[in-house]
Design a protein around this motif. Structure first.
Motif, mmCIF file in Angstrom:
data_model
loop_
_atom_site.group_PDB
_atom_site.id
_atom_site.type_symbol
_atom_site.label_atom_id
_atom_site.label_comp_id
_atom_site.label_asym_id
_atom_site.label_seq_id
_atom_site.Cartn_x
_atom_site.Cartn_y
_atom_site.Cartn_z
ATOM 1 N N VAL A 120 8.885 -1.121 -16.935
ATOM 2 C CA VAL A 120 10.171 -1.666 -17.730
ATOM 3 C C VAL A 120 11.177 -2.269 -16.943
ATOM 4 N N LEU A 121 11.217 -1.580 -15.549
ATOM 5 C CA LEU A 121 12.267 -1.912 -14.488
ATOM 6 C C LEU A 121 11.881 -2.912 -13.494
ATOM 7 N N GLY A 122 10.472 -3.022 -13.593
ATOM 8 C CA GLY A 122 9.850 -4.188 -12.569
ATOM 9 C C GLY A 122 9.733 -3.817 -11.000
ATOM 10 N N PHE A 123 9.747 -2.467 -11.013
ATOM 11 C CA PHE A 123 9.581 -1.886 -9.545
ATOM 12 C C PHE A 123 8.069 -2.160 -9.008
ATOM 13 N N ARG A 124 7.731 -2.067 -7.839
ATOM 14 C CA ARG A 124 6.353 -1.999 -7.068
ATOM 15 C C ARG A 124 6.151 -0.492 -6.867
ATOM 16 N N VAL A 125 4.938 -0.122 -6.905
ATOM 17 C CA VAL A 125 4.487 1.228 -6.753
ATOM 18 C C VAL A 125 3.417 1.391 -5.550
ATOM 19 N N PRO A 145 0.246 14.578 -3.111
ATOM 20 C CA PRO A 145 -0.100 15.041 -4.550
ATOM 21 C C PRO A 145 1.293 15.147 -5.270
ATOM 22 N N GLY A 146 1.534 14.347 -6.233
ATOM 23 C CA GLY A 146 2.429 14.527 -7.188
ATOM 24 C C GLY A 146 3.837 13.824 -6.789
ATOM 25 N N THR A 147 3.425 12.750 -5.624
ATOM 26 C CA THR A 147 4.537 11.901 -5.402
ATOM 27 C C THR A 147 4.084 10.476 -5.404
ATOM 28 N N ALA A 148 5.352 9.584 -5.703
ATOM 29 C CA ALA A 148 4.969 8.054 -5.656
ATOM 30 C C ALA A 148 6.333 7.552 -5.240
ATOM 31 N N LEU A 149 6.007 6.471 -4.553
ATOM 32 C CA LEU A 149 7.220 5.502 -4.196
ATOM 33 C C LEU A 149 7.380 4.287 -5.139
ATOM 34 N N VAL A 150 8.460 3.976 -5.475
ATOM 35 C CA VAL A 150 8.656 2.696 -6.051
ATOM 36 C C VAL A 150 9.792 2.241 -5.466
ATOM 37 N N GLY A 151 9.746 0.675 -5.405
ATOM 38 C CA GLY A 151 10.582 -0.092 -4.926
ATOM 39 C C GLY A 151 10.816 -1.493 -5.148
ATOM 40 N N GLN A 198 5.932 2.311 8.301
ATOM 41 C CA GLN A 198 6.608 1.370 7.895
ATOM 42 C C GLN A 198 6.530 1.156 6.294
ATOM 43 N N GLY A 199 7.428 0.608 5.795
ATOM 44 C CA GLY A 199 7.292 0.742 4.060
ATOM 45 C C GLY A 199 6.313 -0.206 3.527
ATOM 46 N N ARG A 200 4.981 -0.054 3.986
ATOM 47 C CA ARG A 200 4.077 -0.622 3.074
ATOM 48 C C ARG A 200 3.699 -0.329 1.741
ATOM 49 N N PHE A 201 3.148 -0.997 0.990
ATOM 50 C CA PHE A 201 2.887 -0.752 -0.607
ATOM 51 C C PHE A 201 1.366 -0.445 -0.671
ATOM 52 N N LEU A 202 0.578 0.523 -1.408
ATOM 53 C CA LEU A 202 -0.559 0.973 -1.385
ATOM 54 C C LEU A 202 -1.525 -0.055 -1.851
ATOM 55 N N GLN A 221 14.400 1.657 -2.740
ATOM 56 C CA GLN A 221 13.403 2.381 -2.646
ATOM 57 C C GLN A 221 13.352 3.898 -3.140
ATOM 58 N N LEU A 222 12.622 4.497 -4.147
ATOM 59 C CA LEU A 222 12.786 5.808 -4.511
ATOM 60 C C LEU A 222 11.706 6.551 -4.555
ATOM 61 N N MET A 223 11.785 7.668 -4.133
ATOM 62 C CA MET A 223 10.601 8.730 -4.201
ATOM 63 C C MET A 223 10.456 9.393 -5.531
ATOM 64 N N LEU A 224 9.535 9.337 -6.054
ATOM 65 C CA LEU A 224 9.280 10.186 -7.505
ATOM 66 C C LEU A 224 8.464 11.410 -7.169
ATOM 67 N N THR A 225 8.955 12.729 -7.464
ATOM 68 C CA THR A 225 8.043 13.698 -7.266
ATOM 69 C C THR A 225 7.982 14.630 -8.609
ATOM 70 N N GLN A 226 6.777 14.817 -9.016
ATOM 71 C CA GLN A 226 6.666 15.701 -9.974
ATOM 72 C C GLN A 226 6.869 17.374 -9.759
#
Length: 307
Positions: free
Chosen positions: A201-206, A226-232, A214-218, A237-242
């Protein structure tokens, strides 16, 4: 190394562009700005210099010049130069700021951003020198953690006179800006749904590569906490933690080196901070400690592990 620009509170540190020639020529041709610098005024071949800066490869041996501009469409106000040694483990630093913008902390803000970037790239030592009469530059370097390492009397013949030189050095393991980035850690009830929202929806990379500082993407199938992803997206950049149930706010603070985490651990413990978890290498490969503020906010302070 991720491509510039780097956005700070008030500045954009970026590559030089063709449209920078006029501003570059103006501040570098100011006799007061050039007083302690190696070039003569007016600065010769400004257009050629800007084209050379724009085409240079960041991180390669030799000089790379970062353009410093005001945010929100502001123009060029200065530049920061980094010369990487052939061994790619040490570098020299230089900086120039237009006179009208001096005295407002812009140079400190720009150099701090460049230093953080340089140290994250694997540089272990940064050197700088200045004319002994250039007290403003000497104070800036000391504010950023540089140690005065030498004084060379009548060492440089510059603009018709002998000058004394001050020598400064900064080591990655014991200096530089401690905190170079903060990624808000948003606690969510359903990680998959939140990741889908930010991505679709917001067009972030995950993603996040935990084994590197360094801020490299997966790439697919690489490990995450576990239970955490980064979106940018763009410069955010935001960390999302469940987490289930009630939870405090969490912030993720970036440190260039493990020695910096240890230094903050000692400083904050002596000042009475509540250290919830002391520094340790976590299963996802980062060296991290956790601190609680009076409202229960969790500060996750991390760096790559010591090599």
């Amino acid at each position: 190394m991720d491509e510039v620009p780097v956005v700070t509170g008030r500045l954009v540190v970026r590559r030089f562009e063709a449209g920078d020639v006029r501003a570059f020529e103006a501040y570098r041709s100011d006799p007061e700005v050039a007083r302690y610098q190696s070039w003569d005024v007016p600065v010769p071949d400004a257009a050629d210099l800007v084209a050379e800066f724009a085409a240079a490869q960041e991180g390669a041996p030799g000089w790379f010049q970062y353009a410093v501009a005001l945010r929100d469409g502001g123009g060029l106000i200065g530049d920061v130069g980094v010369c990487v040694h052939d061994n790619r483990m040490q570098a020299e630093l230089g900086f120039t700021l237009a006179r009208v913008h001096q005295g407002r902390g812009y140079a400190t803000e720009a150099v701090r951003a460049v230093l953080a970037r340089v140290l994250r790239s694997g540089i272990r030592r940064v050197s700088a020198e200045c004319d002994a009469r250039n007290t403003a530059s000497a104070r800036l370097l000391e504010r950023l953690g540089f140690v005065r390492e030498g004084f060379r009397r009548r060492h440089t013949w510059l603009k018709g006179e002998w000058t004394d030189d001050l020598l400064f050095g900064l080591l990655a393991e014991d200096g530089g800006p401690d905190l170079f980035g903060c990624r808000p850690d948003l606690v969510v009830s359903d990680l998959a749904a939140s990741v889908a929202f930010y991505a679709d929806v917001l067009g972030f990379r995950v993603g996040w590569r935990w084994s590197e500082g360094q801020g490299r993407f997966l790439a697919d199938a690489e490990p995450t906490e576990p239970g955490t992803a980064l979106v940018g997206r763009d410069h955010v950049q935001l960390m999302l933690t469940q987490l289930a149930g009630p939870h405090p706010t969490r912030l993720h603070l970036d440190i260039p080196t493990a020695a910096g985490v240890d230094r903050l651990f000692r400083e904050w413990r002596e000042r009475g901070a509540e250290i919830a978890e002391p520094p340790a290498v976590r299963p996802w490969g980062m060296y991290e400690m956790r601190v609680h503020d009076p409202d229960g906010t969790v500060l996750r302070v991390s760096s790559p592990p010591a090599s």
